[in-house]
Design an enzyme around this catalytic site. Structure first.
Site, PDB file in Angstrom:
ATOM      1  CD  GLU A 125     -23.060  18.631  89.178  1.00  0.00           C
ATOM      2  OE1 GLU A 125     -23.383  17.455  88.941  1.00  0.00           O
ATOM      3  OE2 GLU A 125     -22.487  19.000  90.226  1.00  0.00           O
ATOM      4  CB  THR A 131     -26.274  20.881  92.216  1.00  0.00           C
ATOM      5  OG1 THR A 131     -25.989  22.233  92.564  1.00  0.00           O
ATOM      6  CG2 THR A 131     -25.139  20.296  91.414  1.00  0.00           C
ATOM      7  CB  ALA A 156     -27.311  19.528 101.276  1.00  0.00           C
ATOM      8  CG  ASP A 163     -25.139  12.746 101.109  1.00  0.00           C
ATOM      9  OD1 ASP A 163     -25.087  11.505 101.071  1.00  0.00           O
ATOM     10  OD2 ASP A 163     -24.479  13.483 100.367  1.00  0.00           O
ATOM     11  CB  ALA A 216     -32.389   7.420  94.077  1.00  0.00           C
TER      12      ALA A 216
HETATM   13  P1  FAD Z   1     -29.622   5.876  96.215  1.00  0.00           P
HETATM   14  O1  FAD Z   1     -29.642   5.445  94.806  1.00  0.00           O
HETATM   15  O2  FAD Z   1     -30.887   5.731  97.006  1.00  0.00           O
HETATM   16  O3  FAD Z   1     -28.446   5.062  96.923  1.00  0.00           O
HETATM   17  C1  FAD Z   1     -27.997   5.427  98.233  1.00  0.00           C
HETATM   18  C2  FAD Z   1     -27.512   4.173  98.946  1.00  0.00           C
HETATM   19  O4  FAD Z   1     -28.625   3.306  99.207  1.00  0.00           O
HETATM   20  C3  FAD Z   1     -26.511   3.345  98.125  1.00  0.00           C
HETATM   21  O5  FAD Z   1     -25.575   2.779  99.020  1.00  0.00           O
HETATM   22  C4  FAD Z   1     -27.375   2.249  97.501  1.00  0.00           C
HETATM   23  O6  FAD Z   1     -26.640   1.061  97.229  1.00  0.00           O
HETATM   24  C5  FAD Z   1     -28.434   2.032  98.596  1.00  0.00           C
HETATM   25  N1  FAD Z   1     -29.743   1.619  98.044  1.00  0.00           N
HETATM   26  C6  FAD Z   1     -30.365   2.114  96.957  1.00  0.00           C
HETATM   27  N2  FAD Z   1     -31.532   1.495  96.756  1.00  0.00           N
HETATM   28  C7  FAD Z   1     -31.674   0.586  97.749  1.00  0.00           C
HETATM   29  C8  FAD Z   1     -32.676  -0.361  98.120  1.00  0.00           C
HETATM   30  N3  FAD Z   1     -33.795  -0.495  97.402  1.00  0.00           N
HETATM   31  N4  FAD Z   1     -32.456  -1.113  99.230  1.00  0.00           N
HETATM   32  C9  FAD Z   1     -31.344  -0.986  99.974  1.00  0.00           C
HETATM   33  N5  FAD Z   1     -30.350  -0.104  99.677  1.00  0.00           N
HETATM   34  C10 FAD Z   1     -30.529   0.669  98.588  1.00  0.00           C
HETATM   35  N6  FAD Z   1     -26.747  15.585  96.379  1.00  0.00           N
HETATM   36  C11 FAD Z   1     -27.482  16.713  96.577  1.00  0.00           C
HETATM   37  O7  FAD Z   1     -27.875  17.006  97.733  1.00  0.00           O
HETATM   38  N7  FAD Z   1     -27.788  17.559  95.530  1.00  0.00           N
HETATM   39  C12 FAD Z   1     -27.397  17.304  94.261  1.00  0.00           C
HETATM   40  O8  FAD Z   1     -27.678  18.078  93.348  1.00  0.00           O
HETATM   41  C13 FAD Z   1     -26.611  16.112  94.014  1.00  0.00           C
HETATM   42  N8  FAD Z   1     -26.206  15.807  92.764  1.00  0.00           N
HETATM   43  C14 FAD Z   1     -25.506  14.637  92.543  1.00  0.00           C
HETATM   44  C15 FAD Z   1     -25.146  14.305  91.218  1.00  0.00           C
HETATM   45  C16 FAD Z   1     -24.432  13.132  90.973  1.00  0.00           C
HETATM   46  C17 FAD Z   1     -24.037  12.800  89.541  1.00  0.00           C
HETATM   47  C18 FAD Z   1     -24.048  12.284  92.050  1.00  0.00           C
HETATM   48  C19 FAD Z   1     -23.245  11.037  91.783  1.00  0.00           C
HETATM   49  C20 FAD Z   1     -24.416  12.603  93.340  1.00  0.00           C
HETATM   50  C21 FAD Z   1     -25.154  13.766  93.616  1.00  0.00           C
HETATM   51  N9  FAD Z   1     -25.562  14.128  94.915  1.00  0.00           N
HETATM   52  C22 FAD Z   1     -26.303  15.271  95.125  1.00  0.00           C
HETATM   53  C23 FAD Z   1     -25.157  13.300  96.059  1.00  0.00           C
HETATM   54  C24 FAD Z   1     -26.201  12.202  96.401  1.00  0.00           C
HETATM   55  O9  FAD Z   1     -27.374  12.806  96.870  1.00  0.00           O
HETATM   56  C25 FAD Z   1     -25.582  11.284  97.455  1.00  0.00           C
HETATM   57  O10 FAD Z   1     -24.518  10.547  96.911  1.00  0.00           O
HETATM   58  C26 FAD Z   1     -26.546  10.369  98.214  1.00  0.00           C
HETATM   59  O11 FAD Z   1     -25.842   9.844  99.340  1.00  0.00           O
HETATM   60  C27 FAD Z   1     -27.064   9.176  97.425  1.00  0.00           C
HETATM   61  O12 FAD Z   1     -27.972   9.532  96.477  1.00  0.00           O
HETATM   62  P2  FAD Z   1     -28.473   8.444  95.388  1.00  0.00           P
HETATM   63  O13 FAD Z   1     -29.496   9.095  94.582  1.00  0.00           O
HETATM   64  O14 FAD Z   1     -27.322   7.822  94.716  1.00  0.00           O
HETATM   65  O15 FAD Z   1     -29.152   7.382  96.393  1.00  0.00           O
END
Ligand code: FAD
Length: 284
Positions: free
Chosen positions: A15, A46, A49, A107, A125
């Site tokens: 990454e 990446t 934010a 976030d 997501a």
């Molecule tokens: P989600 O999958 O939507 O999950 C977020 C929260 O919502 C979790 O607690 C989940 O349990 C809950 N949730 C999910 N679906 C539902 C639903 N249907 N109903 C109720 N609750 C639900 N951030 C950046 O800004 N730029 C990047 O490039 C970046 N790269 C990353 C790469 C990796 C490998 C990782 C692990 C994280 C990265 N992040 C990045 C951080 C990420 O954006 C944050 O962790 C963010 O808070 C959650 O994103 P997510 O896609 O996991 O969200």
């Protein structure tokens, strides 16, 4: 396609983050040239934010794919973006021959008001994954959290939501960084029980500066085992010794994962080819 690469037994992916300023692209390309020499299976880039710097993500991903001829994975987040914004990011990626994305919610930006947050076009997501796979033809991966996402009520609910991402079309997952492999092994067991069948890449970040603990690692919510905090305490005042100890820790962590059958390693390189090179040398 990344899905095909991950259907093999073992992969090593990297990454990187895009440059913060326009004048820093040449340096970023030099870094990528050095990382490419380590022959990763793919390199992910990446996304700033809240959706900032999406142009830079596409530019760096394009260099990886079209100049270095290495598969690339462009991160994309949706929390701060309307449907039309996402479509323009998608178009830019497609113009650059990029069709693999890590689809994330992102976030909540500090300056985003409650109303804007609550009425966002993509709540999770999984909504972005559904949109991208059905409306744009892009191939999506998603993020997973061996120690649970910080907002999730429990690991059980987080895994239920992870399963939803798979059901919506995520072809694989890349994990949040972790320093204690036991969390990862327990997570894999629970994910399997939840019916997660797509490949999962283990996210490993070498700790090479004491500052990392105050920033990236704290934000990730990952636990710090005593062995690692002892290293930092011991070498905190000697940057090069700390870097070497951090490399050594990451190598031991990866070798343990490999011995326990974990095939896919995703290295958070922090754009440091020397450190990445030493880790690659240690694990092969
Ligand atoms: P989600 O999958 O939507 O999950 C977020 C929260 O919502 C979790 O607690 C989940 O349990 C809950 N949730 C999910 N679906 C539902 C639903 N249907 N109903 C109720 N609750 C639900 N951030 C950046 O800004 N730029 C990047 O490039 C970046 N790269 C990353 C790469 C990796 C490998 C990782 C692990 C994280 C990265 N992040 C990045 C951080 C990420 O954006 C944050 O962790 C963010 O808070 C959650 O994103 P997510 O896609 O996991 O969200």
């Amino acid at each position: 396609m990344i899905k095909d690469l991950l259907s093999g037994r073992q992969t090593l992916s990297f990454e990187v983050f895009p440059p913060k300023k326009d004048g820093e692209f040449e340096k970023a390309y030099e870094t990528l040239d050095k990382l490419a020499a380590l022959k990763p299976d793919f390199i992910s880039v990446t996304y700033g934010a809240g959706g900032s710097r999406s142009k830079q993500t596409a530019e760096i991903a394009s260099y990886i794919k079209n100049t270095l001829r290495i598969e690339t994975l462009a991160h994309i987040t949706c929390v701060g973006n309307k449907r039309e914004d996402i479509l323009s990011v998608v178009n830019r990626l497609k113009e650059n021959n990029i069709d693999q994305v890590l689809a994330l919610r992102g976030d909540r930006p500090k300056d985003m008001g409650d109303e804007q947050y609550e009425t966002r076009d993509f709540a999770h997501a999984s909504d972005l994954i559904t949109f991208l796979t059905t409306q744009t033809g892009l191939h999506c991966g998603g993020a997973c959290y061996p120690e649970k996402h910080y907002e999730a009520f429990s690991m059980e609910t987080d895994l239920k939501n992870l399963r939803l991402k798979q059901d919506c079309g995520a072809e694989y997952f890349v994990s949040q960084l972790f320093f204690d492999n036991d969390y990862y092994y327990r997570f894999l067991e629970k994910a399997e029980k939840k019916g997660i069948t797509v490949p999962i890449c283990a996210g490993i970040m070498p700790i090479t500066t004491a500052n990392q603990l105050g920033t990236t690692v704290t934000l990730s919510g990952s636990s710090i085992p005593k062995a690692l905090s002892d290293l930092i305490a011991k070498y905190g005042d000697c940057p090069e010794e700390l870097r070497k100890a951090g490399v050594d820790y990451a190598v031991r962590q990866i070798n343990d994962l490999k011995q326990n059958g974990v095939g896919h390693i995703h290295l958070y390189t922090m754009n440091r080819p020397k450190t990445a090179g030493e880790i690659v040398a240690g694990i092969r």
